[in-house]
Design an enzyme around this catalytic site. Structure first.
Site, short mmCIF file in Angstrom:
data_model
loop_
_atom_site.label_atom_id
_atom_site.label_comp_id
_atom_site.label_asym_id
_atom_site.label_seq_id
_atom_site.Cartn_x
_atom_site.Cartn_y
_atom_site.Cartn_z
N CYS A 73 -36.25 -29.80 30.26
CA CYS A 73 -34.84 -29.69 29.86
C CYS A 73 -34.36 -30.98 29.19
O CYS A 73 -34.68 -32.07 29.64
CB CYS A 73 -33.96 -29.40 31.06
N HIS A 74 -33.58 -30.81 28.13
CA HIS A 74 -32.98 -31.95 27.44
C HIS A 74 -31.77 -32.45 28.24
O HIS A 74 -31.00 -31.65 28.75
CB HIS A 74 -32.49 -31.54 26.05
N MET A 108 -30.04 -23.30 31.73
CA MET A 108 -30.69 -23.90 32.90
C MET A 108 -29.69 -24.67 33.76
O MET A 108 -29.80 -24.68 34.99
CB MET A 108 -31.84 -24.82 32.48
N GLU A 109 -28.69 -25.27 33.14
CA GLU A 109 -27.67 -25.99 33.89
C GLU A 109 -26.84 -25.02 34.73
O GLU A 109 -26.51 -25.32 35.88
CB GLU A 109 -26.79 -26.78 32.93
N ASP A 123 -27.56 -24.99 53.82
CA ASP A 123 -27.67 -26.21 54.63
C ASP A 123 -26.49 -26.36 55.58
O ASP A 123 -26.66 -26.72 56.74
CB ASP A 123 -27.75 -27.44 53.72
#
Length: 159
Positions: A73-74, A108-109, A123
């Site tokens: 990824c950039h 992707m972000e 969590d």
């Protein structure tokens, strides 16, 4: 996209010649849990604090740090990250919208933001419900760039 050089090694795609455009992506996911666990979140009674506030921060941090986690990824200057949650009877739905003005997309972000939020929810609640399931992390739509707009089909296939 990843390309391979003549030696078969992976290399990051050169996006230098692509036009800068406004690019957005929306991703979703869900965390399935017991109804009692959702109720803890709804009432703000989780032992570790405000689950959704912390998950929102985690999502934003995840979107910003995507190139550190996903090898090809950039690094991008994000112009916006919006995260929302919907509490259902036995699940929390997560939606992330990410935007930038750049030469490559933010799919992707957006996906990473949803994943980080889901993992944070897990969590913060695992002490009361270890059986939670993070699932259905998927791209819903993307806009901008050479390929234009893509929208997930209602049948769920998205192809």
């Amino acid at each position: 996209l990843t390309h391979f050089d003549e030696d078969g090694r992976a290399r990051m795609v050169d996006v230098g010649s692509k036009d800068e455009t406004i690019r957005t992506a929306v991703a979703t996911g869900r965390v399935e849990m017991l109804p009692e666990t959702v109720e803890l979140v709804r009432l703000g009674r989780a032992a570790k604090g405000d689950v959704l506030a912390v998950a929102q921060v985690a999502a934003i941090m995840g979107a910003k740090r995507t190139p550190e986690l996903i090898p090809m990824c950039h690094p991008l200057m994000l112009t916006g990250v919006e995260v929302s949650f919907e509490l259902r009877d036995s699940a929390i739905l997560i939606t992330a919208k990410v935007s930038t003005r750049g030469r490559t997309g933010v799919e992707m972000e957006a996906l990473t933001a949803v994943g980080a939020a889901g993992l944070t929810i897990y969590d913060m609640l695992k002490a009361v419900d270890r059986g939670m399931v993070i699932q259905d992390i998927q791209l819903e739509q993307k806009e901008g760039g050479r390929s234009g707009t893509w929208q997930r089909e209602t049948d769920g296939a998205g192809r």
